[in-house]
Design a protein around this motif. Structure first.
Motif, PDB file in Angstrom:
ATOM      1  N   ALA A  30     -14.275   3.935   7.417  1.00 47.38           N
ATOM      2  CA  ALA A  30     -13.111   4.177   7.309  1.00 47.38           C
ATOM      3  C   ALA A  30     -11.995   3.414   6.537  1.00 47.38           C
ATOM      4  CB  ALA A  30     -12.645   4.697   8.713  1.00 47.38           C
ATOM      5  N   PHE A  31     -12.005   2.294   6.710  1.00 54.66           N
ATOM      6  CA  PHE A  31     -11.209   1.208   6.094  1.00 54.66           C
ATOM      7  C   PHE A  31     -11.429   1.089   4.456  1.00 54.66           C
ATOM      8  CE2 PHE A  31     -10.780  -3.132   4.220  1.00 54.66           C
ATOM      9  CZ  PHE A  31      -9.582  -3.128   4.432  1.00 54.66           C
ATOM     10  N   VAL A  32     -12.637   1.231   4.140  1.00 53.47           N
ATOM     11  CA  VAL A  32     -12.974   1.101   2.611  1.00 53.47           C
ATOM     12  C   VAL A  32     -12.445   2.393   1.901  1.00 53.47           C
ATOM     13  CG1 VAL A  32     -15.045   0.901   0.870  1.00 53.47           C
ATOM     14  CG2 VAL A  32     -14.954  -0.314   2.854  1.00 53.47           C
ATOM     15  N   THR A  33     -12.631   3.561   2.887  1.00 57.80           N
ATOM     16  CA  THR A  33     -12.264   4.804   2.188  1.00 57.80           C
ATOM     17  C   THR A  33     -10.799   5.109   2.162  1.00 57.80           C
ATOM     18  OG1 THR A  33     -14.562   5.712   3.199  1.00 57.80           O
ATOM     19  CG2 THR A  33     -12.536   7.304   2.438  1.00 57.80           C
ATOM     20  N   LEU A  34     -10.112   4.628   3.028  1.00 63.40           N
ATOM     21  CA  LEU A  34      -8.602   4.611   3.071  1.00 63.40           C
ATOM     22  C   LEU A  34      -8.256   3.638   2.012  1.00 63.40           C
ATOM     23  CD1 LEU A  34      -7.665   5.060   7.002  1.00 63.40           C
ATOM     24  CD2 LEU A  34      -7.469   6.609   5.278  1.00 63.40           C
ATOM     25  N   LEU A  35      -8.983   2.471   1.964  1.00 62.97           N
ATOM     26  CA  LEU A  35      -8.297   1.533   0.745  1.00 62.97           C
ATOM     27  C   LEU A  35      -8.526   2.271  -0.700  1.00 62.97           C
ATOM     28  CD1 LEU A  35      -7.436  -1.365   0.628  1.00 62.97           C
ATOM     29  CD2 LEU A  35      -9.781  -2.088   0.498  1.00 62.97           C
ATOM     30  N   ALA A  36      -9.638   3.049  -0.893  1.00 68.57           N
ATOM     31  CA  ALA A  36      -9.894   3.675  -2.061  1.00 68.57           C
ATOM     32  C   ALA A  36      -8.899   4.762  -2.400  1.00 68.57           C
ATOM     33  CB  ALA A  36     -11.308   4.248  -2.138  1.00 68.57           C
ATOM     34  N   TYR A  37      -8.358   5.527  -1.212  1.00 64.61           N
ATOM     35  CA  TYR A  37      -7.544   6.579  -1.507  1.00 64.61           C
ATOM     36  C   TYR A  37      -6.009   6.515  -1.116  1.00 64.61           C
ATOM     37  CZ  TYR A  37     -11.634   9.560  -2.594  1.00 64.61           C
ATOM     38  OH  TYR A  37     -12.731  10.200  -3.049  1.00 64.61           O
ATOM     39  N   ALA A  38      -5.877   4.937  -0.626  1.00 63.60           N
ATOM     40  CA  ALA A  38      -4.403   4.674  -0.381  1.00 63.60           C
ATOM     41  C   ALA A  38      -3.487   5.124  -1.459  1.00 63.60           C
ATOM     42  CB  ALA A  38      -4.368   3.143  -0.080  1.00 63.60           C
ATOM     43  N   PRO A  39      -3.685   4.947  -2.674  1.00 65.98           N
ATOM     44  CA  PRO A  39      -2.714   5.264  -3.673  1.00 65.98           C
ATOM     45  C   PRO A  39      -2.434   6.828  -3.849  1.00 65.98           C
ATOM     46  CG  PRO A  39      -4.197   3.879  -4.695  1.00 65.98           C
ATOM     47  CD  PRO A  39      -4.671   4.241  -3.361  1.00 65.98           C
ATOM     48  N   ASP A  40      -3.372   7.630  -3.295  1.00 66.15           N
ATOM     49  CA  ASP A  40      -3.062   9.092  -3.177  1.00 66.15           C
ATOM     50  C   ASP A  40      -2.266   9.599  -2.081  1.00 66.15           C
ATOM     51  OD1 ASP A  40      -4.768   9.410  -5.555  1.00 66.15           O
ATOM     52  OD2 ASP A  40      -6.205  10.414  -4.393  1.00 66.15           O
ATOM     53  N   LEU A  41      -2.481   8.704  -0.855  1.00 66.25           N
ATOM     54  CA  LEU A  41      -1.376   8.981   0.142  1.00 66.25           C
ATOM     55  C   LEU A  41       0.081   8.271   0.032  1.00 66.25           C
ATOM     56  CD1 LEU A  41      -4.142   8.432   2.966  1.00 66.25           C
ATOM     57  CD2 LEU A  41      -3.689  10.532   1.638  1.00 66.25           C
ATOM     58  N   GLU A  42       0.174   7.403  -1.057  1.00 64.16           N
ATOM     59  CA  GLU A  42       1.521   6.670  -1.085  1.00 64.16           C
ATOM     60  C   GLU A  42       2.683   7.915  -1.353  1.00 64.16           C
ATOM     61  OE1 GLU A  42       3.535   3.145  -3.803  1.00 64.16           O
ATOM     62  OE2 GLU A  42       1.423   3.854  -4.113  1.00 64.16           O
ATOM     63  N   ARG A  43       3.541   7.894  -0.512  1.00 66.90           N
ATOM     64  CA  ARG A  43       4.662   8.616  -0.502  1.00 66.90           C
ATOM     65  C   ARG A  43       5.970   7.735  -0.427  1.00 66.90           C
ATOM     66  NH1 ARG A  43       1.425  10.947  -2.783  1.00 66.90           N
ATOM     67  NH2 ARG A  43       0.500  13.121  -2.509  1.00 66.90           N
ATOM     68  N   ASP A  44       7.114   7.961  -1.111  1.00 68.79           N
ATOM     69  CA  ASP A  44       8.358   7.536  -0.836  1.00 68.79           C
ATOM     70  C   ASP A  44       9.393   8.535  -0.384  1.00 68.79           C
ATOM     71  OD1 ASP A  44      10.589   5.785  -0.555  1.00 68.79           O
ATOM     72  OD2 ASP A  44      10.828   5.378  -2.877  1.00 68.79           O
ATOM     73  N   PRO A  45       9.729   8.503   0.831  1.00 66.52           N
ATOM     74  CA  PRO A  45      10.470   9.404   1.731  1.00 66.52           C
ATOM     75  C   PRO A  45      11.823   9.570   1.319  1.00 66.52           C
ATOM     76  CG  PRO A  45      10.088   7.814   3.353  1.00 66.52           C
ATOM     77  CD  PRO A  45       9.200   7.237   1.932  1.00 66.52           C
TER      78      PRO A  45
END
Length: 408
Positions: A30-45
């Motif tokens: 799960a850590f590796v997967t989230l690390l790979a897709y972290a840029p997709d989840l990045e949002r500035d509110p």
């Protein structure tokens, strides 16, 4: 007694150890997967003029309106593939950020919406902003194509009448948006006016020799402007007129700092490399299974230099094999078998050679032997190949057992 019993107990039960290992594997995956897709989840509110922002100066409302109209939408976080020309690409550069419009790499129409308002964070709502006034002219995006663009603003609140210029995609349009505060217009030497107001000021212009259109006032498209039905209708007409073919309306966010770079870690989870990753995981699982459960009997470690008769026999056999003399051993093995059988059945010692062979064959016939010794001796003299030698040795061994009554 209790101490002796506790020393023999394992620290963890097998079920507990397996559970810990499985939880660890899941957590690491799960850590590796989230690390790979972290840029997709990045949002500035925070409140900024981009499609992610839901505040008044953001364009999340425009994206939602286009989607509700049945037009496909796409948020682009990397340069588009070359040759694509259908649809409409909306770029919303921000103040004090680079605006490399030429790097968008889109062959179709590009609508660049200039910023206008300066806001500060709202302490009560992270996604809201407090309007501070218009952006100073020195802080407007001025890189690439925008370096020749200057803006002017009409004081107060007005309701402009916008008209599309002939020979442009907006030709024939007559728009009456709602009230707009400090209407922003632009001047750019050598550019073609596309949309003007009743005073002749340019609200939208087309860059020379390109399909890039620059809209001066963002209040015609942002969430604040879409709150008015007249402005909403004007925004829909602008987007509809600029959109090429049936392509999607794309919102670029690379100019807003959300550009997504290619990552080797991300490639592991995207086709076609996903198959390689799954094969690697399966190999690791099989290796772990083999480490946890033994397959077959334990292989005892052997001496580098073995001792005893078995080692001597094995070494001799290897030498014979290397010398290519295996088939030449057949007559000697047949003679050795004949002597062993004669000794076991008590044949008179004076019998030798062919006489001994004939005597053993007569005795073999009486005892129902399968093979004939004379035939076996003949085949031993002309055997060829390792497989034929093995078969002959087996027949000689079986004949000796039948003669000595060891096999009934």
């Amino acid at each position: 007694m209790s101490d002796a019993g506790s020393e023999g107990r394992p620290v963890f039960r097998a079920r507990t150890a397996i559970t810990l290992v499985l939880v660890g594997i899941f957590a690491f995956s799960a850590f590796v997967t989230l690390l790979a897709y972290a840029p997709d989840l990045e949002r500035d509110p925070s409140c900024r003029p981009n499609v992610y922002s839901k505040c008044a100066i953001g364009f999340a409302g425009l994206e939602a309106a286009v989607k509700l109209a049945g037009v496909p939408t796409l948020i682009s976080r990397h340069p588009l593939p070359k040759g694509r020309s259908e649809g409409l690409l909306v770029a919303t550069p921000e103040p004090e950020r680079g605006a490399d419009i030429g790097a968008l790499n889109f062959g179709g129409p590009v609508l660049v919406v200039l910023p206008k308002w300066s806001v500060s964070p709202d302490p009560t709502h992270a996604s809201w902003g407090l309007k501070q006034g218009v952006i100073p002219a020195a802080e407007m995006p001025n890189k690439d194509l925008l370096d020749v663009v200057t803006v002017t603003r009409r004081p107060g609140i007005s309701r402009p009448r916008l008209v599309g210029v002939d020979g442009t995609p907006l030709a024939g349009l007559s728009l009456a948006p709602g009230p707009i505060e400090q209407l922003q217009s632009l001047q750019a030497s050598g550019w073609t006016p596309v949309l003007t107001d009743e005073s002749g000021d340019v609200i939208m212009a087309q860059a020379a020799n390109t399909r890039i259109y620059v809209l001066a006032d963002p209040d015609l498209l942002n969430t604040q402007g879409l709150g008015n039905l007249d402005t909403f209708g004007a925004a829909a007409s602008i987007v509809r007129a600029l959109r090429a073919g049936e392509g999607p309306v794309m919102f670029d966010v690379t100019l807003n700092g959300y550009k997504m770079e290619r990552s080797p870690l991300r490639l592991m989870f995207d086709p076609p490399f996903l198959a390689v990753t799954l094969c690697f995981v399966a190999a690791l699982a099989l290796a772990g299974l083999q480490a946890a459960f033994r397959f077959g009997p334990v292989i005892r470690p052997q001496r580098v230099l073995a001792l005893g008769k078995e080692a001597l026999t094995d070494n001799s056999a290897q030498l014979i094999r290397l010398a290519g003399r295996e088939t030449h051993m057949a007559p000697g093995y047949a003679d050795l078998t004949r002597k062993a059988a004669a000794r076991a059945v008590g044949v008179p010692r004076e019998l030798t050679g062919q006489a001994l062979t004939d005597f053993l064959d007569r005795m073999g016939a009486q005892r129902g032997a399968t093979d004939n010794l004379a035939t076996l001796n003949l085949e031993a003299g002309r055997v060829e190949g390792r497989s034929a030698l093995t078969a002959l040795a087996g027949r000689l061994y079986r004949w000796r057992l039948e003669m000595t009554r060891e096999r009934q």
